[in-house]
Design a protein around this motif. Structure first.
Motif, PDB file in Angstrom:
ATOM      1  N   LEU A  91      40.369  10.423 -24.061  1.00 30.55           N
ATOM      2  CA  LEU A  91      40.701  10.162 -25.363  1.00 30.55           C
ATOM      3  C   LEU A  91      39.872  11.059 -26.400  1.00 30.55           C
ATOM      4  O   LEU A  91      40.477  11.953 -27.363  1.00 30.55           O
ATOM      5  CB  LEU A  91      40.467   8.910 -25.759  1.00 30.55           C
ATOM      6  CG  LEU A  91      41.642   7.806 -25.118  1.00 30.55           C
ATOM      7  CD1 LEU A  91      41.117   6.412 -25.407  1.00 30.55           C
ATOM      8  CD2 LEU A  91      43.076   8.235 -25.898  1.00 30.55           C
ATOM      9  N   ALA A  92      38.414  11.228 -25.787  1.00 27.39           N
ATOM     10  CA  ALA A  92      37.582  11.867 -26.787  1.00 27.39           C
ATOM     11  C   ALA A  92      38.084  13.552 -26.683  1.00 27.39           C
ATOM     12  O   ALA A  92      38.158  14.295 -27.503  1.00 27.39           O
ATOM     13  CB  ALA A  92      36.169  11.781 -26.456  1.00 27.39           C
ATOM     14  N   MET A  93      38.335  14.164 -25.322  1.00 27.42           N
ATOM     15  CA  MET A  93      38.802  15.502 -25.067  1.00 27.42           C
ATOM     16  C   MET A  93      40.134  15.671 -25.816  1.00 27.42           C
ATOM     17  O   MET A  93      40.243  16.859 -26.232  1.00 27.42           O
ATOM     18  CB  MET A  93      38.849  15.475 -23.473  1.00 27.42           C
ATOM     19  CG  MET A  93      37.546  15.661 -22.608  1.00 27.42           C
ATOM     20  SD  MET A  93      37.632  15.622 -20.984  1.00 27.42           S
ATOM     21  CE  MET A  93      38.496  17.342 -20.588  1.00 27.42           C
TER      22      MET A  93
ATOM     23  N   GLN B 282      39.740  10.655 -32.428  1.00 26.44           N
ATOM     24  CA  GLN B 282      38.544  10.273 -33.350  1.00 26.44           C
ATOM     25  C   GLN B 282      38.652   8.746 -33.892  1.00 26.44           C
ATOM     26  O   GLN B 282      39.895   8.083 -33.936  1.00 26.44           O
ATOM     27  CB  GLN B 282      38.237  11.312 -34.623  1.00 26.44           C
ATOM     28  CG  GLN B 282      38.058  12.655 -34.171  1.00 26.44           C
ATOM     29  CD  GLN B 282      38.154  13.487 -35.265  1.00 26.44           C
ATOM     30  OE1 GLN B 282      38.407  13.336 -36.574  1.00 26.44           O
ATOM     31  NE2 GLN B 282      37.889  14.901 -35.203  1.00 26.44           N
ATOM     32  N   ALA B 283      37.505   8.265 -34.447  1.00 28.57           N
ATOM     33  CA  ALA B 283      37.504   7.053 -34.992  1.00 28.57           C
ATOM     34  C   ALA B 283      38.490   6.834 -36.238  1.00 28.57           C
ATOM     35  O   ALA B 283      38.460   8.009 -36.928  1.00 28.57           O
ATOM     36  CB  ALA B 283      35.921   6.615 -35.185  1.00 28.57           C
ATOM     37  N   LEU B 284      39.001   5.678 -36.223  1.00 27.78           N
ATOM     38  CA  LEU B 284      39.868   5.647 -37.463  1.00 27.78           C
ATOM     39  C   LEU B 284      39.163   5.318 -38.612  1.00 27.78           C
ATOM     40  O   LEU B 284      37.975   4.443 -38.642  1.00 27.78           O
ATOM     41  CB  LEU B 284      40.777   4.451 -37.083  1.00 27.78           C
ATOM     42  CG  LEU B 284      42.099   4.853 -36.236  1.00 27.78           C
ATOM     43  CD1 LEU B 284      41.663   4.939 -34.976  1.00 27.78           C
ATOM     44  CD2 LEU B 284      43.488   4.277 -36.530  1.00 27.78           C
ATOM     45  N   PRO B 285      39.513   5.597 -39.896  1.00 26.09           N
ATOM     46  CA  PRO B 285      39.079   5.219 -41.312  1.00 26.09           C
ATOM     47  C   PRO B 285      39.188   3.627 -41.434  1.00 26.09           C
ATOM     48  O   PRO B 285      40.268   3.253 -40.949  1.00 26.09           O
ATOM     49  CB  PRO B 285      39.697   6.003 -41.968  1.00 26.09           C
ATOM     50  CG  PRO B 285      41.169   6.256 -41.353  1.00 26.09           C
ATOM     51  CD  PRO B 285      40.746   6.461 -40.103  1.00 26.09           C
ATOM     52  N   VAL B 286      38.232   3.161 -42.196  1.00 21.52           N
ATOM     53  CA  VAL B 286      38.350   1.676 -42.392  1.00 21.52           C
ATOM     54  C   VAL B 286      38.745   1.273 -43.774  1.00 21.52           C
ATOM     55  O   VAL B 286      38.708   0.114 -44.241  1.00 21.52           O
ATOM     56  CB  VAL B 286      36.655   1.244 -42.078  1.00 21.52           C
ATOM     57  CG1 VAL B 286      36.239   1.375 -41.015  1.00 21.52           C
ATOM     58  CG2 VAL B 286      35.993   1.778 -43.465  1.00 21.52           C
TER      59      VAL B 286
ATOM     60  N   ILE C 261      37.115   0.101 -26.134  1.00 17.35           N
ATOM     61  CA  ILE C 261      37.815   1.177 -26.659  1.00 17.35           C
ATOM     62  C   ILE C 261      37.938   0.906 -28.378  1.00 17.35           C
ATOM     63  O   ILE C 261      37.818   1.910 -28.786  1.00 17.35           O
ATOM     64  CB  ILE C 261      39.276   1.300 -26.178  1.00 17.35           C
ATOM     65  CG1 ILE C 261      39.395   1.994 -24.881  1.00 17.35           C
ATOM     66  CG2 ILE C 261      40.280   2.450 -27.124  1.00 17.35           C
ATOM     67  CD1 ILE C 261      40.340   2.164 -23.992  1.00 17.35           C
ATOM     68  N   ALA C 262      38.186  -0.334 -28.651  1.00 15.02           N
ATOM     69  CA  ALA C 262      38.215  -0.713 -29.931  1.00 15.02           C
ATOM     70  C   ALA C 262      37.155  -0.552 -30.635  1.00 15.02           C
ATOM     71  O   ALA C 262      37.019  -0.032 -32.023  1.00 15.02           O
ATOM     72  CB  ALA C 262      38.579  -2.061 -30.172  1.00 15.02           C
ATOM     73  N   GLN C 263      35.844  -0.767 -30.191  1.00 14.16           N
ATOM     74  CA  GLN C 263      34.767  -0.370 -30.673  1.00 14.16           C
ATOM     75  C   GLN C 263      34.397   0.926 -30.688  1.00 14.16           C
ATOM     76  O   GLN C 263      33.909   1.326 -31.667  1.00 14.16           O
ATOM     77  CB  GLN C 263      33.574  -0.957 -30.171  1.00 14.16           C
ATOM     78  CG  GLN C 263      33.509  -2.758 -30.131  1.00 14.16           C
ATOM     79  CD  GLN C 263      32.882  -3.359 -29.110  1.00 14.16           C
ATOM     80  OE1 GLN C 263      32.296  -2.997 -28.213  1.00 14.16           O
ATOM     81  NE2 GLN C 263      32.207  -4.576 -29.594  1.00 14.16           N
ATOM     82  N   ALA C 264      34.697   1.693 -29.650  1.00 11.97           N
ATOM     83  CA  ALA C 264      34.398   3.168 -29.718  1.00 11.97           C
ATOM     84  C   ALA C 264      35.274   4.011 -30.673  1.00 11.97           C
ATOM     85  O   ALA C 264      34.717   4.875 -31.452  1.00 11.97           O
ATOM     86  CB  ALA C 264      34.557   3.599 -28.290  1.00 11.97           C
ATOM     87  N   PHE C 265      36.484   3.479 -31.018  1.00 16.89           N
ATOM     88  CA  PHE C 265      37.411   4.399 -31.876  1.00 16.89           C
ATOM     89  C   PHE C 265      37.453   3.475 -33.203  1.00 16.89           C
ATOM     90  O   PHE C 265      38.392   3.944 -34.023  1.00 16.89           O
ATOM     91  CB  PHE C 265      38.494   4.552 -31.468  1.00 16.89           C
ATOM     92  CG  PHE C 265      38.290   5.595 -30.129  1.00 16.89           C
ATOM     93  CD1 PHE C 265      38.371   7.117 -30.505  1.00 16.89           C
ATOM     94  CD2 PHE C 265      38.329   5.392 -28.979  1.00 16.89           C
ATOM     95  CE1 PHE C 265      38.261   7.993 -29.664  1.00 16.89           C
ATOM     96  CE2 PHE C 265      38.269   6.091 -27.892  1.00 16.89           C
ATOM     97  CZ  PHE C 265      38.076   7.626 -28.287  1.00 16.89           C
ATOM     98  N   SER C 266      36.658   2.597 -33.620  1.00 15.80           N
ATOM     99  CA  SER C 266      36.566   1.777 -34.944  1.00 15.80           C
ATOM    100  C   SER C 266      37.971   1.168 -35.257  1.00 15.80           C
ATOM    101  O   SER C 266      38.650   1.243 -36.344  1.00 15.80           O
ATOM    102  CB  SER C 266      36.330   2.584 -36.041  1.00 15.80           C
ATOM    103  OG  SER C 266      35.939   1.824 -37.133  1.00 15.80           O
ATOM    104  N   ILE C 267      38.665   0.331 -34.301  1.00 20.93           N
ATOM    105  CA  ILE C 267      39.938  -0.283 -34.255  1.00 20.93           C
ATOM    106  C   ILE C 267      39.601  -1.711 -34.683  1.00 20.93           C
ATOM    107  O   ILE C 267      38.593  -2.344 -33.935  1.00 20.93           O
ATOM    108  CB  ILE C 267      40.877  -0.013 -33.113  1.00 20.93           C
ATOM    109  CG1 ILE C 267      41.291   1.404 -33.155  1.00 20.93           C
ATOM    110  CG2 ILE C 267      41.912  -1.104 -33.054  1.00 20.93           C
ATOM    111  CD1 ILE C 267      42.245   1.594 -31.934  1.00 20.93           C
TER     112      ILE C 267
END
Length: 283
Positions: free
Chosen positions: A135-137, A141-145, A255-261
């Protein structure tokens, strides 16, 4: 039987109140769908089988587009020139279970990362760090909050989804994925015997309408559990809030934590659990 039907009448024996009855029941049809792509490689156009997935017939083109989008093979509507059922297959039954997606010339197609799905279902995949690295490759990116949703709205999502599930009303045998506004209005619905297919149908329908990726102010509700494959699809679609009627897996939480979901599970009338992204949910 209508080869494109999603339901089938089936006569059954039902035991009720101490006696047997012979009645007609509705079954959700499950058939394989092969997804192929036509793409240019080395100056020549070639056809490549990508995946075979078990699905409920209907929204097949949306399912194919959603699958390609979720796998990172396409990113814009104009990456796809055409979607149609394959005509170079020997029978009508195979034709309506084989979809060919024609990709635009000049689109670079990296099939190495997708080999895990070529002849398996979209529920199969690699686990752990490899999925996060992929996913990173791919530039995820992390999602806005900035998108917020109230706790009351979250609790109301299952009822709103259930009310729109015509396939489940008839058969009781299909999963659903529903896309909602932060206010709880249903935007789109995908139904299928496969959880992953329901998600792909929903995203693919919006993608083909030129509305993807435009999900950053939405929430999605899953009728079953939240697996890591579904969270990967949410990351690619840029959906910031994922809720599920069932439980999330450990990797889904990762995954949710890594991409701010924001990830919520075990939705019930009285409450729910939040595994990641609590700040998006207002009291």
């Amino acid at each position: 039987m209508n080869r494109y039907a999603s339901q089938l009448d089936h006569e059954i024996h039902r035991f009720h109140d101490g006696s047997w009855q012979r009645v007609s029941d509705q079954l959700a049809i499950e058939e394989p769908l092969e997804i192929r792509i036509s793409h240019v490689e080395g100056g020549r156009r070639k056809k490549t089988p990508l995946s075979i997935t078990m699905r409920t017939p209907g929204q097949d083109f949306a399912l194919a587009a959603g699958f390609l989008f979720g796998e990172g093979l396409v990113s814009r509507r104009d990456d796809i020139e055409e979607i149609d059922y394959c005509r170079d297959v020997p029978s009508e039954a195979e034709r309506c279970n084989t979809v060919l997606v024609t990709l635009r010339p000049g689109l670079e197609v990296n099939l190495e990362n997708q080999k895990r799905n070529f002849t398996t279902t979209s529920a199969c995949g690699v686990c752990g760090k490899a999925s996060l690295a992929a996913l990173a490759m791919d530039g995820c990116q992390a999602l806005p909050v900035s998108t917020k949703i109230s706790a009351a709205t979250v609790m109301g999502l299952p009822g709103a989804l259930r009310a729109a599930q015509r396939g489940f009303d008839s058969t009781g045998g299909v999963h659903a994925a529903g896309l909602f506004t932060p206010g709880g209005d249903l935007l789109a619905l995908g139904e299928d015997v496969g959880r992953h297919n329901a998600f792909d149908k929903l995203v693919g329908e919006r993608f083909l309408a030129g509305e993807a990726p435009a999900f950053e102010r939405t929430a999605i509700l899953l009728s079953g559990r939240a697996s890591y494959e579904l969270l990967q699809k949410a990351v690619r679609a840029r959906i910031p809030i994922v809720a599920s009627v069932g439980a999330p897996s450990s990797l889904a939480v990762h995954i949710a934590q890594a991409f701010s979901i924001t990830l919520a599970g075990f939705l019930k009338p009285g409450g729910f659990n939040v595994y990641s992204g609590r700040s998006r949910i207002r009291d």
